[in-house]
Design an enzyme around this catalytic site. Structure first.
Site, PDB file in Angstrom:
ATOM      1  N   HIS A 141       0.868  -1.184   0.000  1.00 14.83           N
ATOM      2  CA  HIS A 141       0.000   0.000   0.000  1.00 14.83           C
ATOM      3  C   HIS A 141       0.903   1.232   0.000  1.00 14.83           C
ATOM      4  CE1 HIS A 141      -2.791   2.937   1.858  1.00 14.83           C
ATOM      5  NE2 HIS A 141      -3.767   2.148   1.476  1.00 14.83           N
ATOM      6  N   ASP A 218       3.389  -4.396   8.004  1.00 12.27           N
ATOM      7  CA  ASP A 218       2.165  -3.621   7.867  1.00 12.27           C
ATOM      8  C   ASP A 218       1.002  -4.618   7.991  1.00 12.27           C
ATOM      9  OD1 ASP A 218      -0.140  -2.470   6.928  1.00 12.27           O
ATOM     10  OD2 ASP A 218       0.757  -1.595   5.125  1.00 12.27           O
ATOM     11  N   GLN A 221      -4.233  -5.193   6.961  1.00 10.57           N
ATOM     12  CA  GLN A 221      -5.214  -6.141   6.412  1.00 10.57           C
ATOM     13  C   GLN A 221      -5.115  -7.516   7.044  1.00 10.57           C
ATOM     14  OE1 GLN A 221      -7.607  -5.173   4.571  1.00 10.57           O
ATOM     15  NE2 GLN A 221      -6.825  -3.172   3.966  1.00 10.57           N
ATOM     16  N   LYS A 244     -10.167  -0.835  10.735  1.00 12.62           N
ATOM     17  CA  LYS A 244     -10.301  -1.999   9.847  1.00 12.62           C
ATOM     18  C   LYS A 244     -10.584  -3.266  10.653  1.00 12.62           C
ATOM     19  CE  LYS A 244      -7.041  -0.172   6.444  1.00 12.62           C
ATOM     20  NZ  LYS A 244      -7.848   0.303   5.331  1.00 12.62           N
ATOM     21  N   CYS A 384      -4.780   2.394  -3.683  1.00 11.96           N
ATOM     22  CA  CYS A 384      -3.541   2.939  -3.097  1.00 11.96           C
ATOM     23  C   CYS A 384      -2.361   1.998  -3.307  1.00 11.96           C
ATOM     24  CB  CYS A 384      -3.695   3.265  -1.617  1.00 11.96           C
ATOM     25  SG  CYS A 384      -4.921   4.516  -1.305  1.00 11.96           S
TER      26      CYS A 384
HETATM   27  N1  7TS Z   1      -1.550  -0.661   4.758  1.00 11.63           N
HETATM   28  C1  7TS Z   1      -2.443  -1.450   4.151  1.00 11.63           C
HETATM   29  C2  7TS Z   1      -2.062  -2.826   3.711  1.00 11.63           C
HETATM   30  C3  7TS Z   1      -3.751  -0.962   3.948  1.00 11.63           C
HETATM   31  O1  7TS Z   1      -4.638  -1.741   3.357  1.00 11.63           O
HETATM   32  C4  7TS Z   1      -4.077   0.345   4.362  1.00 11.63           C
HETATM   33  C5  7TS Z   1      -5.423   0.939   4.101  1.00 11.63           C
HETATM   34  C6  7TS Z   1      -3.098   1.090   5.026  1.00 11.63           C
HETATM   35  C7  7TS Z   1      -1.852   0.563   5.183  1.00 11.63           C
HETATM   36  C8  7TS Z   1      -3.385   2.440   5.570  1.00 11.63           C
HETATM   37  O2  7TS Z   1      -4.263   2.343   6.643  1.00 11.63           O
HETATM   38  P1  7TS Z   1      -4.829   3.651   7.358  1.00 11.63           P
HETATM   39  O3  7TS Z   1      -5.860   3.117   8.303  1.00 11.63           O
HETATM   40  O4  7TS Z   1      -3.706   4.312   8.039  1.00 11.63           O
HETATM   41  O5  7TS Z   1      -5.422   4.480   6.285  1.00 11.63           O
HETATM   42  N2  7TS Z   1      -6.083   0.369   3.005  1.00 11.63           N
HETATM   43  C9  7TS Z   1      -7.192   0.839   2.401  1.00 11.63           C
HETATM   44  C10 7TS Z   1      -7.803   0.163   1.352  1.00 11.63           C
HETATM   45  O6  7TS Z   1      -7.413  -0.899   0.915  1.00 11.63           O
HETATM   46  N3  7TS Z   1      -8.873   0.856   0.948  1.00 11.63           N
HETATM   47  O7  7TS Z   1      -8.976   1.968   1.689  1.00 11.63           O
HETATM   48  C11 7TS Z   1      -7.925   1.960   2.595  1.00 11.63           C
END
Ligand code: 7TS
Length: 595
Positions: A141, A218, A221, A244, A384
């Protein structure tokens, strides 16, 4: 077009042993799921973006604000004591949930993004020098790419990228080759948000540690789907987001081994992170507070605690087994639809099904728009992960992502809706779409005496239609009549940025006139072609000053397009309008100079 079909991923032992989940009862815990969207029961398959919240989480947040709200770590009064206790209890819950050795290793952040930035800015800036290397992978990401890029630019260090196979698995032999004395950190996703691949992080960590290289995982997910034990994994850092994993937004976790965190300098300065401050010398607070400057997201941490307790009640094994069934069912059903190609066919996957439609070629945006009309929420675009999309040569995919409250019946509803969309696309010859063969450009003549006159006709046509399904269809049919745009006009210069799909516009002064504007446009998405056709009807063949004088925003409001288009598409449409107005401005200026 015949495409290789998915290799079924392997079910996990633990998940298979779990008792079945009563998902229909569990859904009652999520008030938001009980609604209808466009007249259909909501099917929420955008869980990788964010999950819905159980009542337990909503109640915990509300209770905090109704009964206990105060700042933490500051005062002796009762409310502050309670707030502090609950906030710290959330830390204890997180520690247990992820199997960390001690509380000092649990830092609350705003989310995964902030957690990774913290490590890049603190650990990274302290340890990375010119010529050093950070290893990431091709499926990250942007949150696990850009913070490292920024660090590398600052330090004149280099980003190294582990390649992936066509099925979306990391190539470990290549990974191993990248590790060396220059490598200062490996940063890798546990689970890919765009493909669903579960990476073999145990092996990745082990290989890096053999070279003495720390590893950041990371886990954005992974945390919602897999049982975690960071101590057993032996990763050096692990990041995830509360929202999430059924918790609130604005809270996330950075786990770090205490021995790293001890040595790392603070990242942000402010209240709570200090032990003492004078103008001559400031000393840092102990872990984890050294990394929690300012008032934290107290209510969100408490909500996260409630979410993790809720997951304990559901049972992580039951959750995993249920989600595995959903993904297996979705994979099988989508695989059965001719013309659909699944992107990401790794042997181990969780939570995510990404696909494109090759035959007939349908833009992800169009599929998402049509699924939305059926009450089905999916994400479309690059998720992303632009470098990953580039690896597959795709502008984006459609992504269905699952959570514990989704049902097999919902998967069927989704698969049937998708099959219908694909079949209806097959019935119609594709008029233009990108890219185009060589054609002689025909610029459309004015559709009326003035933009106002055309607008009145459009309003009348829209008013005759009862619902948005019909209006979308009308727009799409307008798009089908968009005059073809020659391939040579589809250049970087004519590309409209800020759109989720590929859009080109080329405007010119109508030959033989002083100030009449005309333009050609095209997109790979039907719905965008419809928007372009609407703009063309309004403006192509009109005098520049009339284009400038026309109140397009009122018309968009009157047509309801401003409220019925997603924010992303509204932004795209705004960019297109901006292009036309900019050109009209130039043309009107020239006409004034040379009357
Ligand atoms: N890393 C991964 C693998 C992610 O899927 C996401 C967010 C992030 C980092 C960032 O997370 P945040 O909570 O700090 O924003 N992924 C997604 C997505 O797949 N669709 O919207 C956000």
């Amino acid at each position: 077009m015949s495409m290789p079909k998915t290799i079924p991923f392997l079910p996990r032992q633990a998940a298979r042993a779990a008792p079945p989940l009563d998902v229909h009862r569990l859904r009652q815990d999520f008030p938001i799921l009980l609604q209808r969207v466009h007249g259909k029961p909501l099917v929420y398959f955008d869980n990788a973006a964010t999950t819905q919240k159980p009542r337990a989480v909503i109640d915990a947040v509300r209770h905090f604000y109704e009964a206990d709200n105060a700042n933490v770590h500051r005062a002796v009064h009762e409310l502050s004591e309670r707030a502090t206790e609950d906030y710290e209890a959330a830390r204890v819950k997180v520690q247990k949930f992820i199997g960390a050795n001690c509380l000092r290793e649990i830092i609350f952040t705003r989310g995964t993004t902030e957690a990774i930035n913290l490590v890049a800015q603190s650990f990274g800036r302290a340890n990375v020098r010119a010529g050093d290397e950070i290893v990431v992978t091709a499926l990250e990401h942007h949150s696990n790419i850009v913070p490292w890029q920024m660090l590398c630019w600052e330090k004149k260090a280099h980003l190294r990228v582990v390649p992936i196979t066509d099925s979306g698995e990391l190539i470990l032999e290549e990974y191993e080759k990248l590790l060396g004395p220059r490598t200062k950190l490996v940063a890798v996703a546990h689970v890919s948000n765009a493909l669903g691949t579960v990476n073999p992080i145990e092996q990745i960590i082990d290989l890096a540690h053999r070279h003495g290289i720390p590893v950041l995982i990371d886990g954005a997910q992974a945390a919602p789907h897999l049982r975690l034990n960071v101590a057993a994994l032996d990763c050096d850092f692990y990041a995830f987001s509360g929202h999430k994993i059924y918790g609130p937004t604005g809270i996330g976790v950075l786990y770090g081994k205490a021995r790293h965190l001890e040595l790392m300098p603070p990242w942000q300065g402010g209240g709570d992170m200090i032990s003492s401050v004078s103008f001559e010398k400031t000393t840092w607070n102990e872990l984890p507070y050294k990394f929690e400057a300012g008032t934290p997201s107290i209510a969100a941490a408490i909500g996260l605690c409630a979410a993790l307790e809720y997951l304990d009640e559901v049972g992580l094994d039951a959750l995993a087994a249920h989600e595995e069934r959903l993904l297996a069912q979705a994979t099988a059903r989508v695989n059965d639809i001719r013309g659909v190609r699944i992107i990401g066919t790794a042997r181990r996957k969780t939570g995510v099904l990404s696909f494109v439609v090759d035959d007939p070629p349908l833009a992800a945006l169009d599929i998402g728009t049509r699924l939305n009309l059926e009450g089905i929420a999916v994400r479309t675009g690059h998720h992303c992960c632009q470098p990953l999309m580039d690896r597959f040569g795709l502008p984006g995919t459609v992504r269905a992502s699952f959570a514990v409250y989704n049902t097999v019946e919902e998967v069927d509803v989704f698969a049937e809706a998708l099959a219908k969309i694909v079949a209806s696309g097959r019935g119609k010859p594709k008029v233009v779409g990108l890219p185009t063969t060589r054609v002689e450009p025909t610029y459309p003549a004015a559709a009326g005496a003035s933009p106002e006159e055309v607008a009145a006709e459009l309003v009348e046509a829209f008013d005759l239609m009862d619902d948005w399904n019909d209006r979308y269809q009308y727009l799409i049919e307008l798009g089908e009549r968009l005059p073809p745009m020659p391939a040579e006009l589809k250049t970087e210069a004519t590309r409209v940025k800020g759109c989720q799909s590929t859009v080109h516009m080329f405007a010119r002064k109508k030959p033989g006139t002083a100030d009449v504007l005309e333009f050609l446009a095209d997109s790979d998405a039907d719905i965008v072609r419809g928007e372009l056709a609407l703009l063309q009807k309004l403006f192509s063949g009109q005098r520049a000053q009339q284009v400038l004088d026309f109140d397009i925003h009122s018309l968009m409001q009157r047509l309801g397009l401003d409220s019925h288009l997603s924010l992303g598409r509204r932004n795209g449409l705004a960019e297109m309008i901006q292009r036309i107005r900019h050109f009209a401005g130039e043309l009107a200026g020239q006409a004034r100079e040379k009357p």
